[in-house]
Design a protein around this motif. Sequence first.
Motif, PDB file in Angstrom:
ATOM      1  N   PHE A 129       5.988  16.764   6.362  1.00 46.37           N
ATOM      2  CA  PHE A 129       7.320  16.197   6.640  1.00 46.37           C
ATOM      3  C   PHE A 129       7.152  14.736   7.063  1.00 46.37           C
ATOM      4  N   ASN A 130       6.021  14.444   7.691  1.00 44.84           N
ATOM      5  CA  ASN A 130       5.673  13.067   8.024  1.00 44.84           C
ATOM      6  C   ASN A 130       5.592  12.170   6.802  1.00 44.84           C
ATOM      7  N   GLN A 131       5.263  12.747   5.651  1.00 43.90           N
ATOM      8  CA  GLN A 131       5.015  11.962   4.430  1.00 43.90           C
ATOM      9  C   GLN A 131       6.232  11.923   3.517  1.00 43.90           C
ATOM     10  N   ARG A 132       7.400  12.327   4.035  1.00 42.12           N
ATOM     11  CA  ARG A 132       8.547  12.443   3.146  1.00 42.12           C
ATOM     12  C   ARG A 132       9.025  11.087   2.634  1.00 42.12           C
ATOM     13  N   ASP A 133       8.685   9.995   3.305  1.00 41.93           N
ATOM     14  CA  ASP A 133       9.165   8.673   2.889  1.00 41.93           C
ATOM     15  C   ASP A 133       8.151   7.900   2.046  1.00 41.93           C
ATOM     16  N   THR A 134       7.113   8.587   1.559  1.00 37.87           N
ATOM     17  CA  THR A 134       6.085   7.872   0.804  1.00 37.87           C
ATOM     18  C   THR A 134       6.420   7.743  -0.679  1.00 37.87           C
ATOM     19  N   GLY A 135       7.482   8.417  -1.133  1.00 43.26           N
ATOM     20  CA  GLY A 135       7.833   8.347  -2.557  1.00 43.26           C
ATOM     21  C   GLY A 135       7.227   9.473  -3.376  1.00 43.26           C
ATOM     22  N   TRP A 136       6.706  10.484  -2.708  1.00 47.88           N
ATOM     23  CA  TRP A 136       6.165  11.649  -3.405  1.00 47.88           C
ATOM     24  C   TRP A 136       7.243  12.715  -3.534  1.00 47.88           C
ATOM     25  N   ILE A 137       7.246  13.416  -4.662  1.00 47.88           N
ATOM     26  CA  ILE A 137       8.083  14.607  -4.812  1.00 47.88           C
ATOM     27  C   ILE A 137       7.428  15.701  -3.982  1.00 47.88           C
ATOM     28  N   GLN A 138       8.217  16.432  -3.201  1.00 47.94           N
ATOM     29  CA  GLN A 138       7.639  17.466  -2.338  1.00 47.94           C
ATOM     30  C   GLN A 138       8.161  18.852  -2.686  1.00 47.94           C
ATOM     31  N   ILE A 139       7.216  19.780  -2.865  1.00 45.92           N
ATOM     32  CA  ILE A 139       7.552  21.161  -3.192  1.00 45.92           C
ATOM     33  C   ILE A 139       6.985  22.068  -2.110  1.00 45.92           C
ATOM     34  N   TYR A 140       7.824  22.903  -1.517  1.00 46.55           N
ATOM     35  CA  TYR A 140       7.346  23.849  -0.498  1.00 46.55           C
ATOM     36  C   TYR A 140       7.359  25.260  -1.089  1.00 46.55           C
ATOM     37  N   CYS A 141       6.177  25.883  -1.141  1.00 46.43           N
ATOM     38  CA  CYS A 141       6.033  27.171  -1.815  1.00 46.43           C
ATOM     39  C   CYS A 141       6.205  28.327  -0.837  1.00 46.43           C
ATOM     40  N   GLU A 142       6.711  29.452  -1.394  1.00 40.76           N
ATOM     41  CA  GLU A 142       6.895  30.626  -0.550  1.00 40.76           C
ATOM     42  C   GLU A 142       5.839  31.689  -0.830  1.00 40.76           C
ATOM     43  N   SER A 143       5.230  31.638  -2.015  1.00 34.72           N
ATOM     44  CA  SER A 143       4.251  32.672  -2.377  1.00 34.72           C
ATOM     45  C   SER A 143       3.073  32.033  -3.093  1.00 34.72           C
ATOM     46  N   ASN A 144       2.011  32.827  -3.262  1.00 29.98           N
ATOM     47  CA  ASN A 144       0.837  32.329  -3.977  1.00 29.98           C
ATOM     48  C   ASN A 144       1.161  32.083  -5.442  1.00 29.98           C
ATOM     49  N   GLN A 145       2.055  32.910  -5.986  1.00 32.71           N
ATOM     50  CA  GLN A 145       2.487  32.710  -7.373  1.00 32.71           C
ATOM     51  C   GLN A 145       3.130  31.327  -7.520  1.00 32.71           C
ATOM     52  N   GLU A 146       4.016  31.010  -6.595  1.00 34.92           N
ATOM     53  CA  GLU A 146       4.672  29.690  -6.636  1.00 34.92           C
ATOM     54  C   GLU A 146       3.652  28.575  -6.461  1.00 34.92           C
ATOM     55  N   VAL A 167       3.291  14.166  -7.125  1.00 33.30           N
ATOM     56  CA  VAL A 167       3.903  15.409  -6.631  1.00 33.30           C
ATOM     57  C   VAL A 167       2.989  16.068  -5.599  1.00 33.30           C
ATOM     58  N   MET A 168       3.593  16.437  -4.483  1.00 30.86           N
ATOM     59  CA  MET A 168       2.884  17.104  -3.402  1.00 30.86           C
ATOM     60  C   MET A 168       3.322  18.567  -3.383  1.00 30.86           C
ATOM     61  N   ASN A 169       2.347  19.456  -3.412  1.00 29.86           N
ATOM     62  CA  ASN A 169       2.635  20.880  -3.525  1.00 29.86           C
ATOM     63  C   ASN A 169       2.152  21.563  -2.247  1.00 29.86           C
ATOM     64  N   MET A 170       3.081  22.105  -1.465  1.00 35.88           N
ATOM     65  CA  MET A 170       2.716  22.592  -0.137  1.00 35.88           C
ATOM     66  C   MET A 170       2.593  24.107  -0.046  1.00 35.88           C
ATOM     67  N   LEU A 171       1.560  24.569   0.648  1.00 40.96           N
ATOM     68  CA  LEU A 171       1.496  25.987   0.984  1.00 40.96           C
ATOM     69  C   LEU A 171       1.099  26.128   2.455  1.00 40.96           C
ATOM     70  N   ASP A 172       1.717  27.099   3.129  1.00 38.91           N
ATOM     71  CA  ASP A 172       1.474  27.251   4.566  1.00 38.91           C
ATOM     72  C   ASP A 172       0.054  27.733   4.833  1.00 38.91           C
ATOM     73  N   ALA A 173      -0.558  27.144   5.863  1.00 39.15           N
ATOM     74  CA  ALA A 173      -1.919  27.534   6.225  1.00 39.15           C
ATOM     75  C   ALA A 173      -1.970  29.011   6.585  1.00 39.15           C
ATOM     76  N   PHE A 174      -2.989  29.683   6.112  1.00 38.12           N
ATOM     77  CA  PHE A 174      -3.295  31.078   6.371  1.00 38.12           C
ATOM     78  C   PHE A 174      -2.268  32.031   5.789  1.00 38.12           C
ATOM     79  N   THR A 175      -0.961  31.834   6.107  1.00 36.53           N
ATOM     80  CA  THR A 175       0.071  32.739   5.599  1.00 36.53           C
ATOM     81  C   THR A 175      -0.008  32.808   4.073  1.00 36.53           C
ATOM     82  N   LEU A 176      -0.233  31.653   3.418  1.00 33.98           N
ATOM     83  CA  LEU A 176      -0.453  31.654   1.973  1.00 33.98           C
ATOM     84  C   LEU A 176      -1.909  31.314   1.642  1.00 33.98           C
TER      85      LEU A 176
END
Lengths: 391, 96
Positions: A129-146, A167-176
């Motif tokens: 969320f800190n990097q939201r102003d860098t000009g990167w597209i941000q994707i937050y994933c809910e599953s390993n498939q995503e 493009v920045m592709n995010m997955l939560d630590a440990f949970t995913l």
Amino acid sequence: MESIQSARRIMTGNEAVAAGVKLANVKIVSAYPITPQTTIVEKLAEMVANGELDAKFIEVESEHSAMSSVIASELTGVRSFTASSSHGILYMHEALHWAAGMRVPVVMSVVNRAIGPPWSIWGEQTDTFNQRDTGWIQIYCESNQESMDSIILGYKIGENKRVLLPVMNMLDAFTLSHTSEPVELRDQKTSMEYLGDLDLDARIDFSNPMGYGSLVPPDGPFMEMKKDMRDSMYKATGMIKKEIDNFNETFNAELPGVTENFMMEDADYALITAGAISSTAKYTVRKLRERGQKVGLIRIYFYRPFPGEDVLRAAKGLKGLGVVERNLSFGQRGPMFEDVVSSLYGRVDVPVRNYVVGLGGRDIRVKDYELMFENLTEGDNEMEWVNVKVK
Amino acid sequence: MPMLPIAYEPSISKVMSSWRTSKPIIDYSKCTRCSICWKFCPDVAINLVTDTSLTAPNERFKALEAPVIDYNYCKGCGICAEECPFDAITMEREEE
């Protein structure tokens, strides 16, 4: 139509990302292999070493260099990838602006981890969320498939000539990242045909030398380039939606839109979440629905560009909306709360509340979500801390 | 097609002489061709060239490479004048 071969595998989020990188025909992987790095690049290094992935692995001396090297390699015209996490992303911050400003469509996976001090390696989304102003597209994933699908989709969207952004592709630590789930492995041939070759108009060319990111004076095209970048990002939402449909059709996949509306049709109260914490929220919504409460969930899949219009459409007619943040901004309410409120401002009259949850990897339990839904009926728009042991 | 931050013209085509308020002048009759000024110039605005037509403290120095200031890029910082061990460089105020 040619039949699509598919295979279900049990994979951690990190392995799913590595598989996605292979599917995307990536030729350069560059990374710094130390904490907080994840097994994503460990897996990729293994794949390069045993010949499974026809790519070059560049081991660099820092995250700043990792990002700098993929900017350069992408500019030579080959698809490039890196991954990092928490403090690594912070160290990359300068180079993130360069990647976006140079219009280099690299894809990076980020395992969302907390930022110290106090030292923590657990899940929370403040790092990106800190990097939201860098000009990167941000994707937050809910599953390993995503997590896997978003790599392929990320290259497709970023490389679109009307977008041309990283493009920045995010997955939560440990949970995913470290949890195994069944993942449908996409077909390599279909994926390579879907993406095609990387086609950059301004790749490094020795017969036609160019300067990248040169100095411009105040009356030069500085503001114009920034406006162009902002417009490319802001107007990308429509194209992203079409591309998601295209992806789902090509791979028989089930990606949501830029947002996912869960049981929102007749909802009176709803929460907004991003990432893997959405699954517990969905479970809670189902549970409360069984008790006859009209509740729903809006999940943010694309955070940048912010899907304001989609949130607005989903929020119409609600009696209360809560923005659940697994990140923290000091001196103001949460960043996603600000985004949501500015999207709704003057267009719908819905009371919006702001919750902070799960910092430093703290669990977000069903009873926490139940409490958040209860609190939607009263209270102001101040930030409320959930499951925190101080007043 | 997005606007790309790409320049086809090299930055060497930009003349920065207007940045200067004073210019270094080399007195070749004092210059021993030690090249210390060339090493210290922060803007690579000094070239070393063999030019026997330049004066020198004595004839033997004429065969060595002499420093020549490129006034298109010299910004007049004065480091060369400060560092010259033979006081062969002086800074001269430029008007306008």
